[in-house]
Design a protein around this motif. Structure first.
Motif, mmCIF file in Angstrom:
data_model
loop_
_atom_site.group_PDB
_atom_site.id
_atom_site.type_symbol
_atom_site.label_atom_id
_atom_site.label_comp_id
_atom_site.label_asym_id
_atom_site.label_seq_id
_atom_site.Cartn_x
_atom_site.Cartn_y
_atom_site.Cartn_z
ATOM 1 N N ASP A 56 0.871 -1.180 0.000
ATOM 2 C CA ASP A 56 0.000 0.000 0.000
ATOM 3 C C ASP A 56 0.902 1.222 0.000
ATOM 4 O OD1 ASP A 56 -1.882 1.995 0.353
ATOM 5 O OD2 ASP A 56 -2.537 1.305 2.324
ATOM 6 N N ILE A 57 0.856 1.967 -1.071
ATOM 7 C CA ILE A 57 1.710 3.144 -1.257
ATOM 8 C C ILE A 57 1.035 4.348 -0.601
ATOM 9 C CG2 ILE A 57 2.733 4.675 -2.975
ATOM 10 C CD1 ILE A 57 2.701 2.185 -4.886
ATOM 11 N N GLY A 58 1.625 4.838 0.476
ATOM 12 C CA GLY A 58 1.017 5.933 1.233
ATOM 13 C C GLY A 58 -0.086 5.387 2.115
ATOM 14 N N ALA A 59 0.269 4.538 3.044
ATOM 15 C CA ALA A 59 -0.708 3.783 3.830
ATOM 16 C C ALA A 59 -1.503 4.620 4.825
ATOM 17 C CB ALA A 59 -0.006 2.646 4.571
ATOM 18 N N GLY A 60 -1.059 5.834 5.105
ATOM 19 C CA GLY A 60 -1.786 6.653 6.063
ATOM 20 C C GLY A 60 -1.917 5.953 7.402
ATOM 21 N N ALA A 61 -3.153 5.875 7.890
ATOM 22 C CA ALA A 61 -3.417 5.247 9.191
ATOM 23 C C ALA A 61 -3.635 3.743 9.074
ATOM 24 C CB ALA A 61 -4.616 5.919 9.849
ATOM 25 N N GLY A 62 -3.299 3.154 7.921
ATOM 26 C CA GLY A 62 -3.295 1.704 7.777
ATOM 27 C C GLY A 62 -4.614 1.052 7.435
ATOM 28 N N LYS A 63 -5.629 1.818 7.126
ATOM 29 C CA LYS A 63 -6.967 1.264 6.932
ATOM 30 C C LYS A 63 -7.004 0.179 5.862
ATOM 31 C CE LYS A 63 -11.757 2.782 6.331
ATOM 32 N NZ LYS A 63 -12.639 3.956 6.162
ATOM 33 N N PHE A 64 -6.471 0.439 4.681
ATOM 34 C CA PHE A 64 -6.510 -0.561 3.618
ATOM 35 C C PHE A 64 -5.773 -1.834 4.024
ATOM 36 C CE2 PHE A 64 -4.364 -2.643 0.059
ATOM 37 C CZ PHE A 64 -5.479 -3.151 -0.604
ATOM 38 N N CYS A 65 -4.569 -1.681 4.556
ATOM 39 C CA CYS A 65 -3.776 -2.856 4.949
ATOM 40 C C CYS A 65 -4.465 -3.670 6.034
ATOM 41 C CB CYS A 65 -2.393 -2.430 5.434
ATOM 42 S SG CYS A 65 -1.301 -1.859 4.131
ATOM 43 N N LEU A 66 -5.015 -3.015 7.016
ATOM 44 C CA LEU A 66 -5.687 -3.714 8.111
ATOM 45 C C LEU A 66 -6.903 -4.487 7.602
ATOM 46 C CD1 LEU A 66 -5.398 -0.827 10.702
ATOM 47 C CD2 LEU A 66 -4.274 -3.072 10.901
ATOM 48 N N ILE A 67 -7.682 -3.863 6.754
ATOM 49 C CA ILE A 67 -8.863 -4.525 6.189
ATOM 50 C C ILE A 67 -8.434 -5.657 5.256
ATOM 51 C CG2 ILE A 67 -10.836 -4.204 4.642
ATOM 52 C CD1 ILE A 67 -11.035 -1.320 5.882
ATOM 53 N N GLY A 68 -7.446 -5.391 4.404
ATOM 54 C CA GLY A 68 -6.955 -6.422 3.493
ATOM 55 C C GLY A 68 -6.418 -7.625 4.225
ATOM 56 N N ALA A 69 -5.644 -7.388 5.268
ATOM 57 C CA ALA A 69 -5.072 -8.484 6.050
ATOM 58 C C ALA A 69 -6.157 -9.281 6.766
ATOM 59 C CB ALA A 69 -4.052 -7.941 7.045
ATOM 60 N N ALA A 70 -7.199 -8.597 7.214
ATOM 61 C CA ALA A 70 -8.287 -9.282 7.926
ATOM 62 C C ALA A 70 -9.214 -10.045 6.977
ATOM 63 C CB ALA A 70 -9.099 -8.284 8.741
ATOM 64 N N SER A 71 -9.272 -9.632 5.720
ATOM 65 C CA SER A 71 -10.260 -10.224 4.815
ATOM 66 C C SER A 71 -9.666 -11.159 3.760
ATOM 67 C CB SER A 71 -11.061 -9.116 4.125
ATOM 68 O OG SER A 71 -10.228 -8.321 3.303
ATOM 69 N N THR A 72 -8.334 -11.314 3.731
ATOM 70 C CA THR A 72 -7.702 -12.195 2.737
ATOM 71 C C THR A 72 -6.567 -12.987 3.388
ATOM 72 O OG1 THR A 72 -5.919 -10.721 2.013
ATOM 73 C CG2 THR A 72 -8.090 -10.395 0.972
ATOM 74 N N GLU A 73 -5.931 -13.812 2.594
ATOM 75 C CA GLU A 73 -4.763 -14.557 3.044
ATOM 76 C C GLU A 73 -3.475 -13.948 2.494
ATOM 77 O OE1 GLU A 73 -5.036 -18.786 2.544
ATOM 78 O OE2 GLU A 73 -7.119 -18.816 3.181
ATOM 79 N N GLY A 74 -3.561 -12.696 2.035
ATOM 80 C CA GLY A 74 -2.371 -11.987 1.569
ATOM 81 C C GLY A 74 -1.587 -11.427 2.736
ATOM 82 N N PHE A 75 -0.393 -10.914 2.411
ATOM 83 C CA PHE A 75 0.415 -10.212 3.405
ATOM 84 C C PHE A 75 0.524 -8.769 2.940
ATOM 85 C CE2 PHE A 75 3.604 -8.873 6.247
ATOM 86 C CZ PHE A 75 3.596 -9.763 7.309
ATOM 87 N N PHE A 76 0.117 -7.845 3.805
ATOM 88 C CA PHE A 76 0.017 -6.439 3.438
ATOM 89 C C PHE A 76 1.116 -5.614 4.093
ATOM 90 C CE2 PHE A 76 -3.871 -8.291 2.274
ATOM 91 C CZ PHE A 76 -4.377 -7.530 1.235
ATOM 92 N N TYR A 77 1.741 -4.792 3.280
ATOM 93 C CA TYR A 77 2.790 -3.877 3.724
ATOM 94 C C TYR A 77 2.305 -2.464 3.413
ATOM 95 C CZ TYR A 77 5.705 -8.052 3.501
ATOM 96 O OH TYR A 77 6.224 -9.308 3.677
ATOM 97 N N GLY A 78 2.346 -1.611 4.404
ATOM 98 C CA GLY A 78 1.958 -0.227 4.189
ATOM 99 C C GLY A 78 3.151 0.681 4.409
#
Length: 154
Positions: A56-78
């Protein structure tokens, strides 16, 4: 509770999700960060197989990464240039037991894209040209940075 609902594919309203943030983040969340429904849909699209590394480019407060990590089996980097936002994101991940996420305090031009398989880019550098609703006063808007960062991502 919020992340349990996301894991179970139960719809969570943005106003409810944003309650996990401190007041100064809540007030800018709607403008600067991805809506929950969009984050879930994008994360599922980007994670083609378990373990897919998503940046996640420019993750801010992490919302996308947190949701992505909770809803998929991917590994998210912000990656986020504000240490304060990276700190908030890390605390939320620990508090809610989200282990397939990592937050990196850095500028995007210090990150190698070769380490990732998929990329998420939402509104990342726009604060440098639209000063109507700043995230905070730690980063001064700079239209030149908008172009430098955008060109790096291209």
């Amino acid at each position: 509770m919020i992340f349990q609902q996301i894991r179970q594919n139960i719809d969570v309203k943005d106003s409810v999700f944003n309650e996990i943030y401190p007041p100064n983040i809540k007030v800018v969340a709607e403008k600067h960060w991805t809506p929950v429904a969009v984050a879930k849909m994008a994360a599922k699209y980007l994670v083609e197989k378990p373990g897919t590394k998503v940046l996640d480019i420019g993750a801010g407060a992490g919302k996308f990464c947190l949701i992505g990590a909770a809803s998929t089996e991917g590994f998210f980097y912000g990656v986020e240039q504000r240490a304060s936002l990276t700190k908030i994101s890390k605390k939320i991940a620990v508090r809610h037991n989200i282990e397939n996420v990592e937050f990196i305090h850095s500028n995007i031009d210090k990150i190698s894209f070769f380490d990732y398989e998929a990329f998420y880019f939402f509104n990342s550098f726009f604060e440098n040209i639209d000063t109507s609703n700043p995230i905070d006063d730690t980063i001064l808007p700079d239209s030149d940075l908008y172009h430098v960062y955008s060109n790096y991502v291209k």
